[in-house]
Design a protein around this motif. Sequence first.
Motif, PDB file in Angstrom:
ATOM      1  N   TYR A  68     -36.991 -45.877  -5.444  1.00  0.00           N
ATOM      2  CA  TYR A  68     -35.522 -45.908  -5.520  1.00  0.00           C
ATOM      3  C   TYR A  68     -34.970 -45.119  -4.340  1.00  0.00           C
ATOM      4  CZ  TYR A  68     -34.746 -47.685 -10.269  1.00  0.00           C
ATOM      5  OH  TYR A  68     -34.643 -48.465 -11.387  1.00  0.00           O
ATOM      6  N   TRP A  69     -34.229 -45.749  -3.501  1.00  0.00           N
ATOM      7  CA  TRP A  69     -33.652 -45.074  -2.345  1.00  0.00           C
ATOM      8  C   TRP A  69     -34.705 -44.227  -1.627  1.00  0.00           C
ATOM      9  CZ3 TRP A  69     -29.755 -47.031  -0.121  1.00  0.00           C
ATOM     10  CH2 TRP A  69     -28.787 -47.690  -0.863  1.00  0.00           C
ATOM     11  N   PHE A  70     -35.866 -44.838  -1.427  1.00  0.00           N
ATOM     12  CA  PHE A  70     -36.967 -44.231  -0.682  1.00  0.00           C
ATOM     13  C   PHE A  70     -37.503 -42.972  -1.356  1.00  0.00           C
ATOM     14  CE2 PHE A  70     -34.090 -46.567   2.041  1.00  0.00           C
ATOM     15  CZ  PHE A  70     -34.939 -47.557   2.499  1.00  0.00           C
ATOM     16  N   ASN A  71     -37.425 -42.940  -2.677  1.00  0.00           N
ATOM     17  CA  ASN A  71     -37.893 -41.808  -3.460  1.00  0.00           C
ATOM     18  C   ASN A  71     -38.235 -42.312  -4.867  1.00  0.00           C
ATOM     19  OD1 ASN A  71     -38.309 -39.143  -4.471  1.00  0.00           O
ATOM     20  ND2 ASN A  71     -36.784 -38.381  -3.025  1.00  0.00           N
ATOM     21  N   CYS A  72     -38.422 -41.375  -5.788  1.00  0.00           N
ATOM     22  CA  CYS A  72     -38.718 -41.743  -7.173  1.00  0.00           C
ATOM     23  C   CYS A  72     -37.435 -41.756  -7.998  1.00  0.00           C
ATOM     24  CB  CYS A  72     -39.718 -40.760  -7.783  1.00  0.00           C
ATOM     25  SG  CYS A  72     -39.115 -39.077  -7.990  1.00  0.00           S
ATOM     26  N   PRO A  73     -37.467 -42.389  -9.173  1.00  0.00           N
ATOM     27  CA  PRO A  73     -36.308 -42.335 -10.064  1.00  0.00           C
ATOM     28  C   PRO A  73     -36.016 -40.881 -10.471  1.00  0.00           C
ATOM     29  CG  PRO A  73     -37.805 -44.075 -10.746  1.00  0.00           C
ATOM     30  CD  PRO A  73     -38.527 -43.264  -9.696  1.00  0.00           C
ATOM     31  N   PRO A  74     -34.750 -40.562 -10.719  1.00  0.00           N
ATOM     32  CA  PRO A  74     -34.364 -39.173 -11.024  1.00  0.00           C
ATOM     33  C   PRO A  74     -35.113 -38.548 -12.197  1.00  0.00           C
ATOM     34  CG  PRO A  74     -32.413 -40.529 -10.683  1.00  0.00           C
ATOM     35  CD  PRO A  74     -33.600 -41.451 -10.661  1.00  0.00           C
ATOM     36  N   LEU A  75     -35.440 -39.312 -13.238  1.00  0.00           N
ATOM     37  CA  LEU A  75     -36.132 -38.724 -14.379  1.00  0.00           C
ATOM     38  C   LEU A  75     -37.532 -38.244 -14.002  1.00  0.00           C
ATOM     39  CD1 LEU A  75     -35.939 -37.915 -17.349  1.00  0.00           C
ATOM     40  CD2 LEU A  75     -36.757 -40.214 -17.947  1.00  0.00           C
ATOM     41  N   LEU A  76     -38.189 -38.918 -13.086  1.00  0.00           N
ATOM     42  CA  LEU A  76     -39.507 -38.463 -12.649  1.00  0.00           C
ATOM     43  C   LEU A  76     -39.377 -37.171 -11.852  1.00  0.00           C
ATOM     44  CD1 LEU A  76     -42.538 -38.700 -12.492  1.00  0.00           C
ATOM     45  CD2 LEU A  76     -42.246 -40.282 -10.566  1.00  0.00           C
ATOM     46  N   LYS A  77     -38.376 -37.077 -11.013  1.00  0.00           N
ATOM     47  CA  LYS A  77     -38.151 -35.828 -10.272  1.00  0.00           C
ATOM     48  C   LYS A  77     -37.904 -34.683 -11.245  1.00  0.00           C
ATOM     49  CE  LYS A  77     -37.254 -33.113  -6.733  1.00  0.00           C
ATOM     50  NZ  LYS A  77     -37.869 -31.820  -7.051  1.00  0.00           N
ATOM     51  N   LYS A  78     -37.125 -34.939 -12.288  1.00  0.00           N
ATOM     52  CA  LYS A  78     -36.864 -33.921 -13.308  1.00  0.00           C
ATOM     53  C   LYS A  78     -38.160 -33.554 -14.024  1.00  0.00           C
ATOM     54  CE  LYS A  78     -33.873 -32.965 -17.337  1.00  0.00           C
ATOM     55  NZ  LYS A  78     -34.333 -31.617 -17.371  1.00  0.00           N
ATOM     56  N   TRP A  79     -38.982 -34.543 -14.336  1.00  0.00           N
ATOM     57  CA  TRP A  79     -40.262 -34.292 -14.990  1.00  0.00           C
ATOM     58  C   TRP A  79     -41.120 -33.370 -14.118  1.00  0.00           C
ATOM     59  CZ3 TRP A  79     -45.471 -35.063 -14.125  1.00  0.00           C
ATOM     60  CH2 TRP A  79     -46.314 -35.026 -15.238  1.00  0.00           C
ATOM     61  N   LEU A  80     -41.201 -33.679 -12.832  1.00  0.00           N
ATOM     62  CA  LEU A  80     -41.978 -32.838 -11.918  1.00  0.00           C
ATOM     63  C   LEU A  80     -41.422 -31.411 -11.890  1.00  0.00           C
ATOM     64  CD1 LEU A  80     -42.377 -35.397  -9.005  1.00  0.00           C
ATOM     65  CD2 LEU A  80     -44.250 -34.480 -10.390  1.00  0.00           C
ATOM     66  N   ASP A  81     -40.107 -31.292 -11.766  1.00  0.00           N
ATOM     67  CA  ASP A  81     -39.468 -29.973 -11.713  1.00  0.00           C
ATOM     68  C   ASP A  81     -39.681 -29.184 -12.998  1.00  0.00           C
ATOM     69  OD1 ASP A  81     -38.517 -30.570  -9.175  1.00  0.00           O
ATOM     70  OD2 ASP A  81     -36.483 -31.019  -9.855  1.00  0.00           O
ATOM     71  N   ASP A  82     -39.573 -29.850 -14.146  1.00  0.00           N
ATOM     72  CA  ASP A  82     -39.672 -29.169 -15.440  1.00  0.00           C
ATOM     73  C   ASP A  82     -41.109 -28.879 -15.857  1.00  0.00           C
ATOM     74  OD1 ASP A  82     -36.910 -29.445 -15.499  1.00  0.00           O
ATOM     75  OD2 ASP A  82     -36.867 -30.786 -17.240  1.00  0.00           O
ATOM     76  N   VAL A  83     -42.014 -29.825 -15.633  1.00  0.00           N
ATOM     77  CA  VAL A  83     -43.368 -29.729 -16.177  1.00  0.00           C
ATOM     78  C   VAL A  83     -44.309 -28.930 -15.271  1.00  0.00           C
ATOM     79  CG1 VAL A  83     -45.396 -31.081 -16.893  1.00  0.00           C
ATOM     80  CG2 VAL A  83     -43.082 -31.842 -17.515  1.00  0.00           C
ATOM     81  N   LEU A  84     -44.180 -29.074 -13.982  1.00  0.00           N
ATOM     82  CA  LEU A  84     -45.091 -28.381 -13.061  1.00  0.00           C
ATOM     83  C   LEU A  84     -44.602 -26.955 -12.822  1.00  0.00           C
ATOM     84  CD1 LEU A  84     -45.880 -31.215 -10.480  1.00  0.00           C
ATOM     85  CD2 LEU A  84     -46.905 -30.756 -12.724  1.00  0.00           C
ATOM     86  N   THR A  85     -44.762 -26.125 -13.830  1.00  0.00           N
ATOM     87  CA  THR A  85     -44.216 -24.772 -13.803  1.00  0.00           C
ATOM     88  C   THR A  85     -45.200 -23.760 -13.223  1.00  0.00           C
ATOM     89  OG1 THR A  85     -44.996 -24.371 -16.056  1.00  0.00           O
ATOM     90  CG2 THR A  85     -42.738 -25.180 -15.807  1.00  0.00           C
ATOM     91  N   TYR A  86     -44.626 -22.656 -12.754  1.00  0.00           N
ATOM     92  CA  TYR A  86     -45.415 -21.518 -12.313  1.00  0.00           C
ATOM     93  C   TYR A  86     -46.179 -20.985 -13.526  1.00  0.00           C
ATOM     94  CZ  TYR A  86     -46.703 -16.941 -10.571  1.00  0.00           C
ATOM     95  OH  TYR A  86     -47.415 -15.844 -10.200  1.00  0.00           O
ATOM     96  N   GLY A  87     -47.435 -20.664 -13.318  1.00  0.00           N
ATOM     97  CA  GLY A  87     -48.251 -20.175 -14.426  1.00  0.00           C
ATOM     98  C   GLY A  87     -48.920 -21.296 -15.206  1.00  0.00           C
ATOM     99  N   TRP A  88     -48.537 -22.544 -14.932  1.00  0.00           N
ATOM    100  CA  TRP A  88     -49.216 -23.690 -15.547  1.00  0.00           C
ATOM    101  C   TRP A  88     -49.819 -24.577 -14.453  1.00  0.00           C
ATOM    102  CZ3 TRP A  88     -48.809 -29.084 -15.586  1.00  0.00           C
ATOM    103  CH2 TRP A  88     -49.621 -29.723 -16.542  1.00  0.00           C
ATOM    104  N   ALA A  89     -49.003 -25.094 -13.572  1.00  0.00           N
ATOM    105  CA  ALA A  89     -49.483 -25.993 -12.518  1.00  0.00           C
ATOM    106  C   ALA A  89     -49.904 -25.249 -11.250  1.00  0.00           C
ATOM    107  CB  ALA A  89     -48.408 -27.009 -12.160  1.00  0.00           C
ATOM    108  N   TYR A  90     -49.373 -24.074 -11.024  1.00  0.00           N
ATOM    109  CA  TYR A  90     -49.688 -23.295  -9.831  1.00  0.00           C
ATOM    110  C   TYR A  90     -49.404 -21.822 -10.138  1.00  0.00           C
ATOM    111  CZ  TYR A  90     -44.656 -23.056  -9.078  1.00  0.00           C
ATOM    112  OH  TYR A  90     -43.318 -22.817  -9.240  1.00  0.00           O
ATOM    113  N   GLY A  91     -49.827 -20.953  -9.228  1.00  0.00           N
ATOM    114  CA  GLY A  91     -49.574 -19.527  -9.408  1.00  0.00           C
ATOM    115  C   GLY A  91     -50.650 -18.856 -10.240  1.00  0.00           C
ATOM    116  N   SER A  92     -50.382 -17.625 -10.592  1.00  0.00           N
ATOM    117  CA  SER A  92     -51.371 -16.842 -11.345  1.00  0.00           C
ATOM    118  C   SER A  92     -51.197 -17.041 -12.852  1.00  0.00           C
ATOM    119  CB  SER A  92     -51.218 -15.365 -10.980  1.00  0.00           C
ATOM    120  OG  SER A  92     -49.897 -14.935 -11.261  1.00  0.00           O
ATOM    121  N   ASN A  93     -52.024 -16.350 -13.605  1.00  0.00           N
ATOM    122  CA  ASN A  93     -51.968 -16.381 -15.074  1.00  0.00           C
ATOM    123  C   ASN A  93     -52.052 -17.793 -15.649  1.00  0.00           C
ATOM    124  OD1 ASN A  93     -51.714 -13.571 -15.148  1.00  0.00           O
ATOM    125  ND2 ASN A  93     -49.510 -13.720 -14.872  1.00  0.00           N
ATOM    126  N   GLY A  94     -53.070 -18.526 -15.255  1.00  0.00           N
ATOM    127  CA  GLY A  94     -53.280 -19.854 -15.824  1.00  0.00           C
ATOM    128  C   GLY A  94     -52.675 -20.986 -15.032  1.00  0.00           C
TER     129      GLY A  94
END
Length: 187
Positions: A68-94
């Motif tokens: 969509y407009w050379f990117n992903c649909p907005p809900l997927l961007k929100k999913w990435l922003d919300d789900v890939l959190t510090y301490g879960w997807a990257y960073g320390s403590n898990g």
Amino acid sequence: MKTLVVVTHPSIETSVINKRWVEELKKYPEKYTVHELHKAYPDGNIDVEKEQKLVELHSNLVLQFPIYWFNCPPLLKKWLDDVLTYGWAYGSNGGDKLKNRKTALAVSVGIKKEDYSEEGRYHYTLDHLLSPFETTFLYCNANYRSFFAFYGTENEPGENVPSTENEPSESQLEKSALNYLNFVDNL
């Protein structure tokens, strides 16, 4: 373990390519979990803990969406922003839940493949346009495995062509669906 395919298409019922891919994936529930974000979260409020647990239950992760407009649909961007959190997807403590997890993209584009080149109409390749996803997965230490793409046709400005003339044939759809499953199986 199975592959989680996160499908983000705001109108999957009217889709041609993404709908066909979902139909094919759903034939093999022992191999793939199809998770349709717009059906799971019609209000856009994502249950982060539920999504993280879903990812953790799968060995591979594929994000499937139309460009969509050379990117992903907005809900997927929100999913990435919300789900890939510090301490879960990257960073320390898990922050290692994506570490070494095979990840990939499956995208459909309405634009012709030749338009996605430095010499083409838009001067950028699909590799260029999808590089933020690759970089995100690399940042999370995931094992990014590239993307699968289906290129469509686009009416040139001023053309008056019925939309059915732009739709892929049944044989193109079938070939695409089988190639897509092969791509996912060989992550």
